[in-house]
Design a protein around this motif. Structure first.
Motif, PDB file in Angstrom:
ATOM      1  N   LYS A 256      21.747  41.721  11.588  1.00 31.39           N
ATOM      2  CA  LYS A 256      20.543  40.882  11.647  1.00 31.39           C
ATOM      3  C   LYS A 256      20.908  39.403  11.434  1.00 31.39           C
ATOM      4  N   ILE A 257      21.791  39.157  10.470  1.00 32.38           N
ATOM      5  CA  ILE A 257      22.202  37.775  10.166  1.00 32.38           C
ATOM      6  C   ILE A 257      22.924  37.159  11.358  1.00 32.38           C
ATOM      7  N   VAL A 258      23.850  37.909  11.952  1.00 29.23           N
ATOM      8  CA  VAL A 258      24.617  37.399  13.098  1.00 29.23           C
ATOM      9  C   VAL A 258      23.686  37.119  14.277  1.00 29.23           C
TER      10      VAL A 258
ATOM     11  N   LYS B 299      21.630  31.574  17.955  1.00 28.40           N
ATOM     12  CA  LYS B 299      21.021  30.431  18.638  1.00 28.40           C
ATOM     13  C   LYS B 299      21.773  29.138  18.325  1.00 28.40           C
ATOM     14  N   TYR B 300      22.371  29.055  17.115  1.00 24.29           N
ATOM     15  CA  TYR B 300      23.042  27.831  16.683  1.00 24.29           C
ATOM     16  C   TYR B 300      24.566  27.962  16.662  1.00 24.29           C
ATOM     17  N   PHE B 301      25.027  29.171  16.295  1.00 28.40           N
ATOM     18  CA  PHE B 301      26.468  29.355  16.195  1.00 28.40           C
ATOM     19  C   PHE B 301      26.793  30.839  16.193  1.00 28.40           C
ATOM     20  N   ASP B 302      27.903  31.184  16.859  1.00 24.48           N
ATOM     21  CA  ASP B 302      28.365  32.567  16.912  1.00 24.48           C
ATOM     22  C   ASP B 302      29.246  32.831  15.699  1.00 24.48           C
ATOM     23  N   LEU B 303      28.690  33.557  14.727  1.00 20.35           N
ATOM     24  CA  LEU B 303      29.409  33.805  13.482  1.00 20.35           C
ATOM     25  C   LEU B 303      30.631  34.701  13.653  1.00 20.35           C
TER      26      LEU B 303
ATOM     27  N   ASP C 188      12.790  38.402   7.084  1.00 21.79           N
ATOM     28  CA  ASP C 188      12.602  37.053   7.627  1.00 21.79           C
ATOM     29  C   ASP C 188      13.873  36.222   7.399  1.00 21.79           C
ATOM     30  N   ILE C 189      14.547  35.855   8.493  1.00 20.88           N
ATOM     31  CA  ILE C 189      15.789  35.084   8.408  1.00 20.88           C
ATOM     32  C   ILE C 189      15.611  33.791   9.217  1.00 20.88           C
ATOM     33  N   ASN C 190      15.762  32.651   8.544  1.00 21.40           N
ATOM     34  CA  ASN C 190      15.637  31.350   9.201  1.00 21.40           C
ATOM     35  C   ASN C 190      17.007  30.655   9.233  1.00 21.40           C
ATOM     36  N   ALA C 191      17.400  30.174  10.410  1.00 19.15           N
ATOM     37  CA  ALA C 191      18.694  29.493  10.568  1.00 19.15           C
ATOM     38  C   ALA C 191      18.479  28.068  11.057  1.00 19.15           C
TER      39      ALA C 191
END
Length: 532
Positions: free
Chosen positions: A89-91, A96-100, A141-144
Motif C-alpha cells: 500500500k505504501i509503495v 505518483k511521486y517516486f518509485d520506492l 489513509d496514506i498521503n504522500a
C-alpha cells in the motif's frame, strides 16, 4: 432466607469495595510516581498531576536508517515490523511521486512509529539533496508529498562551525578538497557557480591556501570559504538566501624599495645572485635592456649595473619583489638607463633619461647562439652545393633544440617546408619588416599560419632540416622588399614623450635616478624604506 440473603448481598459487596478503594488508589499513585520523568520527581509533582501525566499518549518512536548496498524498501520495512500488505500500500501510494523500489545506497530513510500501538505513521526518504518524499499514514489513509529541501546553511544558523585550513598540493582540486570534508556535491556545485563571476575555482593552484568553515552537525554544510587567489586578492564565499555569495577582497599591500649594485665577473646571473637578487629580478633586468644589449654575446667582465625595485608586503608579511623602477647598465663602457613611467592614462613602460622608449621594434638576436657560422654576403661558397651564391642572412650556430624566439611582434604568414631551407617560418612585422627563420628541427606548440606572436615568444627550435652541415638557424630580415644585414639592423623605437607627458616624466625620473644613488636602499642591508 433466599430473599433476605438476596437483599443483603449488595450492601456486603458495597462495603467490600469501599475497603479496597484506598489500596487501589495507593497502587495507582505508586505506579504514576514510577513512570514520572526525573524532573517531575525532583519538583515534587502532586498526585493529581501524576494521574493526568500517566494518561498522556506515549511519544512516537523515530528510527533514522541509512540504506546499505543490497537493501530494498521491502527489506527495510519488513525488518521494522511492517506487514507485507501495508508495504504494498505504501509503495503504491508513493508511486505518483517516486518509485520506492529504486532507493539508493547511502540515502536516508526515517520511520516514525506510534508510541501507542507501534504502527507505522510516517515515512521519509531522502530522494536527493534537495528533494524528500514524505508519507503520512493513518490506517488505510496514506498521503504522500514531495518536499523541497535546501542544504545551504541558513543565515540564522546558530550551531557551531569548525575551521579547516588547507595548503593545496599538486593535483588537488577545490572539488576534492570540499568533498573530503563531506560537503555535498550540490553545495560544491552551487559554491563553484556563485564564485565564477569572481574566480573560477577549477583554476586553484598548488601552494595556495584555502580556509574552510563547516558545520559540526550532520549533514556537513559550508559556513564560509576563503581562497588566496594571488598575493593581493582573496576570494570569499558565504551562504546567502539559499545559495552563496562571492566577492574578491583586496588585501592590504605595502610597497617598499630596495637597491642593488653589482659588477660582473663571469655572467649576469651569478653576479645578480651575489648581489642579493632573485632569478626573477635578474631576468627582468635582462629583459629591460634586451633591445640594446645582447646578453648572450656582448657581456664582458667589469660590466656593472645598478637598479631600484619594489618589495611588497601583504597583510604585513613579505611576499616578494615587484617591478624594477629604475636601472642603469654599463656594457663595455657604454651606459644605458631605463626608468619606469606610468602616466595614469594607459601609457606606461621604460624610457631613457630623455623620454625615449627603451622598448624597440626588434630584439638584438632571435636565440642564444654559440657563434655566427656564416654572415650576410652577396658572394658565398655554398658548403653543400659547392657553388658561389648570395647568402642574404646570418647563420647562428647553436645546439640542437635551442629555442628560437620571434624578433618582434608580428603575424606568422608562412609555416612549412621550403626546399633547401627545411622547416621554416616567416613573420610580418610593423613598418614593412619581415623576418625569416629556417632549418628548424620542429615548431613550438600552437604556432600556425595566421597566428599573432609577441616579441620574445618561442616559435621553434634549432635543427638542421633541409641543406645543412650542422645545427644552426638561418635568420634573415627583409625591409621594403630588400634583404638587409640583421647584424646592422638599426634599433627602431616608438615615439618619444612630449609636452605635459615629458614634463611629468622628468619629475618622476629625477626622483628615481636619485634612488639609484641612494646606498641606504641596498637590499643586502635589509632596509625596508616603506613609502619612498
Amino acid at each position: 432466607m433466599l430473599r433476605s440473603g438476596s437483599r443483603r448481598l449488595p450492601s456486603i459487596f458495597f462495603t467490600l469495595l469501599l475497603s479496597l478503594l484506598p489500596l487501589a488508589m495507593y497502587a495507582c499513585h505508586d505506579n504514576a510516581k514510577d513512570n514520572a520523568p526525573p524532573e517531575s520527581k525532583a519538583q515534587g509533582t502532586s498526585y493529581s498531576d501524576m494521574a493526568t501525566t500517566s494518561c498522556i499518549e506515549p511519544k512516537p518512536i523515530i528510527r533514522t536508517l541509512t540504506v546499505d548496498k543490497g537493501n530494498s524498501i521491502y527489506s527495510i520495512l519488513m525488518d521494522n515490523g511492517v506487514s507485507d500488505a501495508d508495504i504494498h500500500k505504501i509503495v503504491d501510494a508513493a508511486r505518483k511521486y517516486f518509485d520506492l523500489s529504486k532507493i539508493l545506497p547511502a540515502h536516508k530513510v526515517v520511520l516514525v512509529f506510534s508510541g501507542k500501538d507501534q504502527s507505522l505513521i510516517r515515512l521519509e526518504y531522502e530522494v536527493s539533496e534537495i528533494k524528500k518524499l514524505v508519507m503520512e499514514i493513518h490506517g488505510e489513509d496514506i498521503n504522500a508529498v514531495m518536499e523541497q529541501t535546501n542544504p545551504v546553511l541558513p543565515p540564522d544558523f546558530a550551531g557551531k562551525l569548525k575551521e579547516v585550513n588547507v595548503k593545496l598540493k599538486k593535483g588537488q582540486s577545490a572539488y576534492k578538497t570540499l568533498s573530503d570534508l563531506k560537503i555535498s556535491p550540490f553545495q560544491i556545485e552551487e559554491i563553484s557557480e556563485s564564485a565564477k563571476s569572481c574566480f573560477d575555482l577549477s583554476r586553484v593552484k598548488p601552494g595556495h591556501e584555502m580556509n574552510i568553515w563547516v558545520s559540526v552537525s550532520i549533514p556537513v554544510r559550508l559556513g564560509r570559504l576563503e581562497y588566496q587567489v594571488d598575493d593581493f586578492r582573496r576570494l570569499v564565499v558565504t551562504p546567502l538566501e539559499g545559495s552563496y555569495a562571492a566577492e574578491l577582497k583586496d588585501l592590504k599591500v605595502e610597497i617598499s624599495y630596495a637597491r642593488a649594485h653589482g659588477v660582473i665577473k663571469d655572467n649576469l646571473y651569478d653576479s645578480g645572485i651575489t648581489a642579493g637578487l632573485t632569478p626573477e629580478v635578474i631576468m627582468s633586468l635582462a629583459d629591460i635592456f634586451a633591445w640594446d644589449i645582447n646578453f648572450f654575446k656582448e657581456i664582458r667582465p667589469g660590466d656593472s649595473y645598478t637598479l631600484v625595485f619594489e618589495k611588497y608586503y601583504v597583510e604585513g608579511k613579505f611576499k616578494g619583489f615587484g617591478r624594477i623602477m629604475a636601472a642603469r647598465f654599463v656594457n663595455q663602457g657604454k651606459k644605458f638607463t631605463a626608468i619606469y613611467f606610468d602616466d595614469g592614462k594607459g601609457k606606461k613602460g621604460y624610457y631613457d633619461e630623455t623620454g625615449r622608449p627603451v622598448h624597440k621594434l626588434f630584439l638584438k638576436a632571435p636565440l642564444k647562439y654559440t657563434r655566427i657560422s656564416s654572415r650576410f654576403t652577396y658572394h658565398r661558397f655554398h658548403p653543400i652545393l659547392h657553388v658561389w651564391r648570395p647568402h642574404l642572412g646570418v647563420d647562428y650556430a647553436a645546439p640542437m633544440g635551442t629555442p628560437i624566439v620571434a624578433l618582434g611582434d608580428g603575424r606568422v604568414i608562412y609555416k612549412g617546408w621550403i626546399r633547401g631551407y627545411g622547416n621554416s617560418i616567416r613573420i610580418r612585422h610593423k613598418n614593412n619588416y619581415y623576418t625569416y627563420y629556417a632549418h628548424l628541427s620542429r615548431y613550438a606548440r600552437g604556432i600556425t599560419k595566421g597566428k599573432y606572436v609577441h616579441q620574445g615568444q618561442v616559435i621553434g627550435y634549432v635543427g638542421m632540416t633541409g641543406l645543412a652541415t650542422g645545427p644552426h638557424l638561418d635568420f634573415r630580415v627583409r625591409h621594403n622588399g630588400r634583404f638587409i644585414n640583421p647584424l646592422r639592423l638599426k634599433p627602431v623605437a616608438g615615439p618619444p614623450l612630449k609636452g605635459e607627458d615629458l614634463a611629468f616624466f622628468k619629475h618622476v625620473a629625477a626622483k628615481r635616478l636619485a634612488m639609484l644613488e641612494d646606498k641606504s636602499l641596498n637590499v643586502a642591508m635589509g632596509t625596508d624604506n616603506k613609502g619612498i
